[in-house]
Design a protein around this motif. Structure first.
Motif, PDB file in Angstrom:
ATOM      1  N   HIS A   1      45.497   0.558 -61.678  1.00 31.51           N
ATOM      2  CA  HIS A   1      46.154  -0.755 -61.631  1.00 31.51           C
ATOM      3  C   HIS A   1      45.196  -1.783 -61.043  1.00 31.51           C
ATOM      4  O   HIS A   1      44.596  -1.549 -60.003  1.00 31.51           O
ATOM      5  N   ARG A   2      45.077  -2.936 -61.725  1.00 29.90           N
ATOM      6  CA  ARG A   2      44.085  -3.907 -61.294  1.00 29.90           C
ATOM      7  C   ARG A   2      44.725  -5.164 -60.720  1.00 29.90           C
ATOM      8  O   ARG A   2      45.688  -5.677 -61.269  1.00 29.90           O
ATOM      9  N   ILE A   3      44.169  -5.621 -59.601  1.00 28.84           N
ATOM     10  CA  ILE A   3      44.589  -6.905 -59.026  1.00 28.84           C
ATOM     11  C   ILE A   3      43.345  -7.791 -58.897  1.00 28.84           C
ATOM     12  O   ILE A   3      42.227  -7.279 -58.809  1.00 28.84           O
ATOM     13  N   PRO A   4      43.531  -9.111 -58.894  1.00 27.55           N
ATOM     14  CA  PRO A   4      42.340  -9.972 -58.819  1.00 27.55           C
ATOM     15  C   PRO A   4      41.611  -9.855 -57.482  1.00 27.55           C
ATOM     16  O   PRO A   4      42.241  -9.775 -56.422  1.00 27.55           O
ATOM     17  N   ALA A   5      40.287  -9.834 -57.571  1.00 30.15           N
ATOM     18  CA  ALA A   5      39.452  -9.774 -56.360  1.00 30.15           C
ATOM     19  C   ALA A   5      39.359 -11.157 -55.738  1.00 30.15           C
ATOM     20  O   ALA A   5      39.427 -12.170 -56.438  1.00 30.15           O
ATOM     21  N   SER A   6      39.165 -11.180 -54.445  1.00 27.63           N
ATOM     22  CA  SER A   6      38.880 -12.441 -53.767  1.00 27.63           C
ATOM     23  C   SER A   6      37.480 -12.887 -54.204  1.00 27.63           C
ATOM     24  O   SER A   6      36.496 -12.185 -53.970  1.00 27.63           O
ATOM     25  N   TYR A   7      37.416 -14.034 -54.855  1.00 25.11           N
ATOM     26  CA  TYR A   7      36.170 -14.505 -55.458  1.00 25.11           C
ATOM     27  C   TYR A   7      36.182 -16.023 -55.305  1.00 25.11           C
ATOM     28  O   TYR A   7      36.494 -16.760 -56.233  1.00 25.11           O
ATOM     29  N   PRO A   8      35.890 -16.494 -54.072  1.00 21.81           N
ATOM     30  CA  PRO A   8      36.094 -17.906 -53.738  1.00 21.81           C
ATOM     31  C   PRO A   8      35.547 -18.898 -54.763  1.00 21.81           C
ATOM     32  O   PRO A   8      36.222 -19.854 -55.103  1.00 21.81           O
ATOM     33  N   TYR A   9      34.348 -18.660 -55.284  1.00 26.17           N
ATOM     34  CA  TYR A   9      33.737 -19.628 -56.206  1.00 26.17           C
ATOM     35  C   TYR A   9      34.578 -19.795 -57.473  1.00 26.17           C
ATOM     36  O   TYR A   9      34.592 -20.855 -58.079  1.00 26.17           O
ATOM     37  N   ARG A  10      35.283 -18.740 -57.868  1.00 29.25           N
ATOM     38  CA  ARG A  10      36.056 -18.818 -59.104  1.00 29.25           C
ATOM     39  C   ARG A  10      37.560 -18.848 -58.850  1.00 29.25           C
ATOM     40  O   ARG A  10      38.351 -18.668 -59.786  1.00 29.25           O
ATOM     41  N   CYS A  11      37.970 -19.050 -57.598  1.00 31.38           N
ATOM     42  CA  CYS A  11      39.400 -19.161 -57.313  1.00 31.38           C
ATOM     43  C   CYS A  11      39.741 -20.646 -57.213  1.00 31.38           C
ATOM     44  O   CYS A  11      38.939 -21.434 -56.703  1.00 31.38           O
ATOM     45  N   GLU A  12      40.926 -20.999 -57.702  1.00 27.62           N
ATOM     46  CA  GLU A  12      41.340 -22.416 -57.645  1.00 27.62           C
ATOM     47  C   GLU A  12      41.269 -22.966 -56.226  1.00 27.62           C
ATOM     48  O   GLU A  12      40.978 -24.136 -56.005  1.00 27.62           O
ATOM     49  N   CYS A  13      41.547 -22.111 -55.239  1.00 21.81           N
ATOM     50  CA  CYS A  13      41.576 -22.578 -53.849  1.00 21.81           C
ATOM     51  C   CYS A  13      40.184 -22.588 -53.214  1.00 21.81           C
ATOM     52  O   CYS A  13      40.019 -23.031 -52.075  1.00 21.81           O
ATOM     53  N   GLY A  14      39.194 -22.075 -53.933  1.00 22.63           N
ATOM     54  CA  GLY A  14      37.822 -22.054 -53.402  1.00 22.63           C
ATOM     55  C   GLY A  14      37.702 -21.171 -52.166  1.00 22.63           C
ATOM     56  O   GLY A  14      36.760 -21.311 -51.385  1.00 22.63           O
ATOM     57  N   GLY A  15      38.673 -20.275 -51.982  1.00 27.06           N
ATOM     58  CA  GLY A  15      38.655 -19.385 -50.813  1.00 27.06           C
ATOM     59  C   GLY A  15      39.083 -20.099 -49.540  1.00 27.06           C
ATOM     60  O   GLY A  15      38.958 -19.561 -48.442  1.00 27.06           O
ATOM     61  N   LYS A  16      39.629 -21.325 -49.681  1.00 30.92           N
ATOM     62  CA  LYS A  16      39.919 -22.139 -48.488  1.00 30.92           C
ATOM     63  C   LYS A  16      41.380 -22.099 -48.075  1.00 30.92           C
ATOM     64  O   LYS A  16      41.737 -22.574 -47.006  1.00 30.92           O
ATOM     65  N   ASN A  17      42.235 -21.533 -48.935  1.00 34.79           N
ATOM     66  CA  ASN A  17      43.669 -21.576 -48.670  1.00 34.79           C
ATOM     67  C   ASN A  17      44.153 -20.221 -48.128  1.00 34.79           C
ATOM     68  O   ASN A  17      44.184 -19.221 -48.851  1.00 34.79           O
ATOM     69  N   ALA A  18      44.538 -20.229 -46.842  1.00 37.17           N
ATOM     70  CA  ALA A  18      44.936 -18.967 -46.197  1.00 37.17           C
ATOM     71  C   ALA A  18      46.178 -18.373 -46.848  1.00 37.17           C
ATOM     72  O   ALA A  18      46.443 -17.177 -46.690  1.00 37.17           O
ATOM     73  N   SER A  19      46.937 -19.161 -47.592  1.00 39.05           N
ATOM     74  CA  SER A  19      48.134 -18.574 -48.202  1.00 39.05           C
ATOM     75  C   SER A  19      47.957 -18.323 -49.707  1.00 39.05           C
ATOM     76  O   SER A  19      48.920 -17.987 -50.392  1.00 39.05           O
ATOM     77  N   CYS A  20      46.727 -18.466 -50.207  1.00 38.63           N
ATOM     78  CA  CYS A  20      46.472 -18.118 -51.619  1.00 38.63           C
ATOM     79  C   CYS A  20      46.754 -16.617 -51.785  1.00 38.63           C
ATOM     80  O   CYS A  20      46.221 -15.800 -51.031  1.00 38.63           O
TER      81      CYS A  20
END
Ligand SMILES: Cc1ncc(COP(=O)(O)O)c(C=O)c1O
Length: 450
Positions: free
Chosen positions: A166-185
């Motif tokens: 089962h796959r879940i998305p990895a934390s990847y700040p550069y490609r996340c809408e929140c840029g890795g900056k949103n603690a509740s993402c």
């Protein structure tokens, strides 16, 4: 004479490549038969962490081979395996204290996931068999490790043989809408793991596997500081084993012995490989706490994973010598220090065309290329930008590791830099200047082809 398929009896890793033949190594450098020097800025494949041709490691291996080369780990123990387990245990986080040695990262991942399954069977909970893994993520090429990996191109042909991970998305700040900056993402906080466990039913989930810092998969991305605390807490609450895959990022590569350390938690099982022997022998391991081994010892009695070359004397001797060399010369601390220098010197590359991001920790850096820097749109796969760059770099006498497909499964180009921990200041400058040269050439070549 060329060293290319089909001129040689070697079944080469790349069948359309004329290989330079290396005849000597010196520290961070490799020298081919024509005398050309390559600055090994990625230690081959994140492996040669203590540099090439280290006489202390060579001597330790020769000494062991003179005493005995092989014995079966089912019949005997020996000095190098006992010493290596002790050397590693001294550095490991949490209650990880028992080491089982193998020969490659893929084997370590296979063993770690099989042990997770066996553990739950020994504990009388056989329904716990699902594995959850990240995408992007890479854990190896053998079938269970490949199943856990998110490399579609590697998997497509073998799909009928793979297990359903089962796959879940990895934390990847550069490609996340929140840029890795949103603690509740949900992705960057780790909340997606809980959703996945709930969906699958905790009674069915054996383990969650993740790289504490992204290797080639997310190109040196570091999850938010609280990410693995959340992962640990979710895994504890749902009785799911947390497997940290430190094959690439472990043994000092990110400036701490283990990449998970700064997160302040420990996994239930850890995999390690690559740099543990500095590349002098094919060596990997899983590290496990007594509470897990105990379940096996008091249950069926043995871990159901047999390999002829596990606990290999000469491999372990290389591991002992490498661990002692790292400790004696404080090379993990040096890796942290030189890592800061590396990142400081690489940062200006972000001003260059097509360089979208420069990131990483310690002596691990990922440089991601994009078509458009503002929108972060990846280059078209047909341009083969990362591969063209790696070839141009090799021509300029620089090794880097290319990776593709991370942006959307198909597109995405990045290269990794991960030099030996003994790298000097002026060699870092040399990496940067050869990098610039290779980038100019790549852009010109890609334009001509388009
Ligand atoms: C995180 C991670 N796990 C596992 C592996 C597989 O290791 P090996 O290639 O030694 O089988 C790799 C290889 O790059 C890796 O990066």
């Amino acid at each position: 004479m060329t060293h290319a398929y089909p001129d040689s009896p070697v079944f080469y890793r790349k069948l359309a490549h004329d290989y330079p033949k290396i005849v000597r190594g010196e520290g961070c450098w490799l020298i081919d038969e024509r005398g050309k020097r390559y600055l090994d800025a990625v230690g081959g494949a994140y492996v040669a962490n203590v540099g090439h041709s280290n006489p202390e490691i060579a001597e330790a291996m020769a000494q062991q081979a003179r005493e005995f080369g092989y014995l079966s780990g089912t019949m005997f123990t020996h000095g190098p395996v006992e010493e290596l387990a002790a050397e590693l245990a001294e550095t490991l986080p949490g209650d990880l204290s028992k080491l089982y040695f193998l020969c490659s990262g893929s084997e370590a991942v296979e063993a770690a996931l099989k042990l997770a399954r066996q553990y739950w069977i020994e504990r009388g909970r056989p329904s716990k068999q699902r594995i959850i893994a990240l995408g992007p993520g890479y854990h190896g090429s053998t079938l269970l490790a490949l199943s856990a990996s998110a490399r579609e191109a590697y998997k497509a042909m073998f799909r009928p043989w793979l297990v359903d991970v089962h796959r879940i998305p990895a934390s990847y700040p550069y490609r996340c809408e929140c840029g890795g900056k949103n603690a509740s993402c949900p992705v960057c906080s780790g909340a997606v793991l809980e959703e996945a466990i709930t969906r699958l039913g905790a009674e069915n989930v054996a383990a969650f596997i993740a790289e504490p810092v992204g290797g080639s998969s997310t190109g040196g991305s570091t999850p938010r500081p609280e990410y693995f605390k959340r992962v640990r807490e979710i895994c504890d609450r749902h009785d799911v084993l947390f497997v940290a895959d430190e094959v690439l990022v472990g043994v000092g590569r990110t400036g701490t012995w283990w990449a998970i350390e700064p997160y302040g938690v420990a996994p239930d099982i850890m995999t390690l490989g690559k740099g543990v022997s500095g590349g002098y022998a094919a060596l990997s391991a899983i590290a496990v706490p007594e509470r897990i081994v105990d379940a096996v010892a008091k249950g069926s009695g043995n871990f159901m994973h047999a390999q002829t070359f596990s606990h290999h004397p000469v491999g372990c001797a290389a591991g002992v010598a490498t661990m002692r060399y790292l400790k004696k010369h404080s090379l993990v601390e040096r890796c942290a220090r030189m890592g800061r220098v590396l990142h400081e010197r690489l940062r200006p590359l972000a001003e260059l065309p097509h360089v979208g991001d420069v990131r990483g920790r310690g002596l691990l850096a990922g440089i991601e290329f994009v078509e458009d820097k503002a929108s972060r749109v990846p280059l078209p796969r047909a341009a083969r930008f990362a591969e063209t760059f790696a070839d141009a770099a090799l021509e300029a006498g620089l090794t880097v590791w290319p990776n593709v497909g991370h942006a959307d499964g198909t597109n995405g180009d990045l290269v990794m830099v991960a030099p030996p921990f003994i790298i000097e200041d002026d060699e870092i400058d040399e990496i940067v200047s050869r990098f610039r040269k290779a980038l100019e050439k790549t852009i010109a070549m890609v334009k001509v082809r388009a």
